[in-house]
Design an enzyme around this catalytic site. Structure first.
Site, PDB file in Angstrom:
ATOM      1  N   ASP A 370      25.408  -4.533   0.189  1.00  0.00           N
ATOM      2  CA  ASP A 370      25.336  -5.791  -0.561  1.00  0.00           C
ATOM      3  C   ASP A 370      24.455  -5.671  -1.817  1.00  0.00           C
ATOM      4  OD1 ASP A 370      25.363  -8.425  -1.229  1.00  0.00           O
ATOM      5  OD2 ASP A 370      24.453  -9.155   0.625  1.00  0.00           O
ATOM      6  N   ARG A 446      23.439 -19.140   4.907  1.00  0.00           N
ATOM      7  CA  ARG A 446      23.122 -18.020   4.020  1.00  0.00           C
ATOM      8  C   ARG A 446      23.548 -18.365   2.585  1.00  0.00           C
ATOM      9  NH1 ARG A 446      24.256 -11.603   3.694  1.00  0.00           N
ATOM     10  NH2 ARG A 446      22.148 -10.905   4.080  1.00  0.00           N
ATOM     11  N   ASP A 481      32.306  -7.620   5.586  1.00  0.00           N
ATOM     12  CA  ASP A 481      31.309  -8.455   6.255  1.00  0.00           C
ATOM     13  C   ASP A 481      31.753  -9.917   6.319  1.00  0.00           C
ATOM     14  OD1 ASP A 481      28.915  -8.989   7.528  1.00  0.00           O
ATOM     15  OD2 ASP A 481      27.690  -7.965   6.036  1.00  0.00           O
ATOM     16  N   ASN A 483      29.387 -13.376   7.051  1.00  0.00           N
ATOM     17  CA  ASN A 483      28.015 -13.727   7.426  1.00  0.00           C
ATOM     18  C   ASN A 483      27.737 -15.185   7.722  1.00  0.00           C
ATOM     19  OD1 ASN A 483      26.402 -11.355   7.651  1.00  0.00           O
ATOM     20  ND2 ASN A 483      26.813 -10.976   5.492  1.00  0.00           N
ATOM     21  N   ASP A 551      23.163  -5.744  13.754  1.00  0.00           N
ATOM     22  CA  ASP A 551      22.153  -5.518  12.718  1.00  0.00           C
ATOM     23  C   ASP A 551      20.878  -4.957  13.323  1.00  0.00           C
ATOM     24  OD1 ASP A 551      23.562  -6.216  10.501  1.00  0.00           O
ATOM     25  OD2 ASP A 551      22.863  -8.288  10.416  1.00  0.00           O
TER      26      ASP A 551
HETATM   27  C1  GLA Z   1      24.943  -8.474   7.055  1.00  0.00           C
HETATM   28  C2  GLA Z   1      25.244  -7.103   7.614  1.00  0.00           C
HETATM   29  C3  GLA Z   1      24.193  -6.129   7.170  1.00  0.00           C
HETATM   30  C4  GLA Z   1      24.142  -6.090   5.664  1.00  0.00           C
HETATM   31  C5  GLA Z   1      23.902  -7.484   5.119  1.00  0.00           C
HETATM   32  C6  GLA Z   1      24.022  -7.528   3.625  1.00  0.00           C
HETATM   33  O1  GLA Z   1      23.829  -9.032   7.647  1.00  0.00           O
HETATM   34  O2  GLA Z   1      25.346  -7.139   8.997  1.00  0.00           O
HETATM   35  O3  GLA Z   1      24.458  -4.845   7.680  1.00  0.00           O
HETATM   36  O4  GLA Z   1      25.357  -5.579   5.172  1.00  0.00           O
HETATM   37  O5  GLA Z   1      24.827  -8.427   5.658  1.00  0.00           O
HETATM   38  O6  GLA Z   1      23.814  -8.772   3.110  1.00  0.00           O
END
Ligand code: GLA
Length: 731
Positions: A370, A446, A481, A483, A551
């Site tokens: 990111d 987020r 991703d 989120n 994560d």
């Molecule tokens: C998520 C992913 C992480 C990373 C972040 C970047 O949390 O699980 O591994 O890529 O986004 O913002």
């Protein structure tokens, strides 16, 4: 033959591997479930059913004079709502009169060689050398004119039956489906069964829980718009006494990434029912006359030999019959991801430095996470436009790619396509492209909103942006991703009576986009991600051969997360990285060796700046890289055995065995060391008569010794000490 219809008794019999599944059309047209379990020779199993006249269980008022037959007591194959069976139902339709009462009676059947694909949905498939047959049973609701086609595919050489259904509106009026489960399993007897399921949260995914099935309904589900961190679309029912190696186990996994529900209902002494499918909460689907609706696929695995065999069957099926494309059989590159090394604070020079250090140690791909696009200095914006930030990447993406490729490395990139931030051109131009409900507040998570993927123009836009990036740089991999979860799940272009379709339409739109990408870029390696493992399900694995497991890269927590994931997902699909110590998520310190040993049981990589390591640690990276190559086939395609659970013990262990049993890899981790410890671990799955050499110590043992006497691993490891034992057949 995997499937037979015994005409005179109207019995359907399916044989899948060593399992048998039997159902029967009863005199009044009901489809009754008779048996699912270990192979049996007899077909006529009607004698299993007991008929007792019980009050408060309605009987169908028809010509059939079996007064003791009530759909409320009998095991039913695909139970419906509102016409006598008060238990949780698999299907319910709201027809022209506005009632949810539904009744399905048998109409006809077909046996098809092979396995038809599911329209618009991912599913397991057959390879050329696989044998399977599919049974299609058509059920009819005379009143509404709705037909439900039940599909069962029996795999000849695996204990696997997959199921889904297709609803067709053959009437003249529109109807609303408000419940359409992919499977139902009724158990005729209520003995003591346990429920096994995987719960979790962010950074703590897929924790194994085993509980006795209580009376009432146990509901394992998600209504977050994704399969979620909280519950995985997996459930197993097993004998209360079942262990890793013994007992009856029924595992079900839904090939779906959206709202799902698994319900287990135990009603008094009479019955236990398991249903699984799209979550009926916040779901309704308008079916116009002539239209049809396809449910997602449910994979059912039966094991007569405990939980371990169930898992190995899932692993085999997913490696062979779910994973697709180039990366199914080709070795995946060891990657280094810059996320925990830099977070948002990077530029091309910094990335090149990280890549260079990594390439010198044998790492094969750099993944830029990111922060590479405009307006993205933190978690605050930028998502949606997908324009390269040239203040960070001065020669653009292709410039950076060239620099990374020049090091002999592949290049991968992070995307979060389903999201949009408010400070983007995309949102300014198309505020109606996000999921929303009129003027209600659009809740942020987020700092981002969710695009309405049910809309074709949104899918087209995303395909255009992603392919534009892919076409202009040498990109080998995408980390896809996701989120946040879905709120205000409404669509600007759907009428009022279709708004409850949005959750499912969203998932269908996502699959359509992923399918398009898969076809346009067959060599692209996709890694699924949703704040780690928040969308870790077989449907995403159909598009992305590996998923970022969590994560949380803390070695101790990972033992549990990966152990839980192994219930139905193979190591090849479970991404695992070595990160810095202390761990950024838990602040717990662990040795470099243990972080590597734990990550080795997955799709391996690194998530830190390797330039910052001392020489000793760099030497360990080289060793781990070598191990990754040496162990690849055994870990990715071998059989997986859970030996000691981290949920019940202060140490844990698992081992892999290669297909022809000439190699085994044992991973042993001490979570909390003991005073004067004694650690004996008995391996599983070896050939008892083969002799194996411990590659490290040179010591030799027969397979039966290793499995019965075990390995003596006693030494003081300290908390989070670990070891990998590599055993090779002595030829
Ligand atoms: C998520 C992913 C992480 C990373 C972040 C970047 O949390 O699980 O591994 O890529 O986004 O913002």
């Amino acid at each position: 033959m995997a499937i037979r219809f015994i005409e005179d008794k109207k019995i359907f019999r399916l044989d899948a591997g060593n399992s048998t599944y039997v159902m029967q059309v009863r005199e009044n047209g009901y489809l009754q479930h008779l048996y699912y379990g270990a192979s049996v020779r007899d077909d006529d199993l009607e004698y299993i059913i007991t008929y007792l006249m019980c009050p408060f269980h309605p009987k169908a008022y028809d010509s059939w004079n079996n007064k003791a037959f009530s759909t409320d007591i009998q095991p039913m194959e695909y139970p419906v709502n509102g016409t006598g069976d008060f238990r949780t139902s698999a299907f319910s339709v709201n027809s022209v009169c506005g009632s949810n009462a539904t009744e399905l009676k048998y109409d006809s059947y077909r046996i098809i060689d092979g396995k038809p694909a599911l329209e618009g949905l991912p599913a397991t498939y057959l390879n050329e050398d696989d044998k399977a047959q599919t049974l299609e049973i058509t059920m009819v609701d005379q009143f509404s004119g709705v037909k439900v086609k039940l599909y069962y595919t029996a795999f000849e050489s695996l204990n696997v039956i997959t199921r889904h259904c297709v609803v067709e509106n053959c009437g003249n009026e529109s109807v609303f489906i408000n419940r359409v489960m992919s499977m139902c399993l009724d158990f005729n007897r209520v003995e003591d069964y346990d429920i096994i399921h995987l719960w979790g949260k962010w950074a703590k995914e897929r924790q194994l829980e085993r509980v006795r099935a209580p009376h009432g309904i146990t509901n394992i589900s998600s209504k977050r718009g994704s399969s979620s961190h909280y519950h995985n679309p997996f459930i197993a029912l097993c004998d209360h006494e079942a262990t890793e190696d013994s007992g009856n186990v029924y595992g079900v996994n839904l090939v779906y990434s959206g709202n799902f529900a698994a319900e287990v209902e135990v009603q008094a002494e009479e019955s236990m029912r398991l249903i699984m499918g799209i979550n009926p909460v916040d779901f309704s689907w308008k079916l116009e006359a002539g239209e049809s609706f396809t449910s997602p696929e449910a994979v059912m695995v039966y094991s007569a030999n405990g939980i371990g065999e169930m898992s190995r069957t899932f692993h085999k099926l997913y490696n062979r019959n779910l994973c697709r494309g180039y990366w199914k059989d080709n070795k995946r590159p060891i990657l280094i991801n810059n996320w925990e090394a830099t977070y948002f604070d990077f530029d091309d020079d910094k990335l090149e430095k990280i890549a260079k250090g990594a390439s010198e140690l044998g790492i094969e791909m750099l993944v830029m996470d990111d922060g590479w696009f405009t307006n993205r200095l933190g978690e605050f914006g930028g998502l949606g436009d997908w324009e390269v930030d040239t203040t960070k990447l001065k020669e653009g993406l292709s410039g950076l790619c060239k620099r990374i490729n020049a090091l002999g490395m592949k290049f991968g990139i992070w995307f979060e396509p389903e999201m949009v931030a408010s400070n983007t051109k995309l949102y300014a131009e198309h505020p109606d492209w996000v999921l929303h409900v009129g003027d209600r507040t659009r809740n942020l998570d987020r700092n981002q909103m969710v695009l309405d993927l049910s809309r074709k123009e949104v899918q087209d836009y995303l395909f255009g942006r992603i392919s534009d990036i892919l076409d202009h740089a040498n990109i080998s991999y995408i980390k896809w991703d996701f989120n946040r979860n879905l709120t205000e799940a409404g669509s600007a272009i759907l009428p009022r009576d279709r708004q409850l379709e949005v959750f499912h339409r969203y998932v269908l739109g996502l699959y359509a986009l992923l399918e398009r990408l898969h076809n346009a870029y067959p060599m692209l390696l996709l890694e699924g991600c949703s704040g780690g493992g928040g969308r870790f399900d077989p449907a995403m694995l159909y598009y992305s051969p590996q998923i970022w497991t969590s994560d949380n890269t803390d070695a101790l927590d990972r033992c549990k997360i990966q152990y839980g994931s192994s219930l139905c997902y193979p190591a090849s699909m479970t991404s695992a990285h070595v990160s810095a110590s202390p761990c950024h998520q838990t602040h717990r310190a662990s040795s470099f060796e243990t972080r590597g040993n734990v990550a080795m049981a997955g799709s391996f990589g690194y998530e830190l700046d390797l330039n910052l390591l001392c020489d000793e640690e760099k030497a360990l990276v080289k060793k781990q890289v070598q191990q990754y190559h040496d162990f690849y086939n055994c870990i990715h395609y071998g059989d997986y055995y859970r030996l000691v659970s981290p949920f019940d013990n202060e140490y844990c262990a698992w081992n892999f065995v290669s297909e022809n049993k000439d190699e085994a890899i044992l991973i042993f981790v001490v979570m909390r060391d003991r005073i004067f410890p004694r650690y004996f671990v008995k391996l599983k799955g070896l050939d008892p008569a083969k002799k194996y050499r411990d590659v490290n110590s040179g010591k030799e043992y027969y397979g039966d010794t290793l499995m019965n006497c075990g390995l003596n691993l006693t030494k003081v490891y300290g908390d989070l000490g670990s070891v990998i034992v590599h055993l090779k057949e002595v030829k």
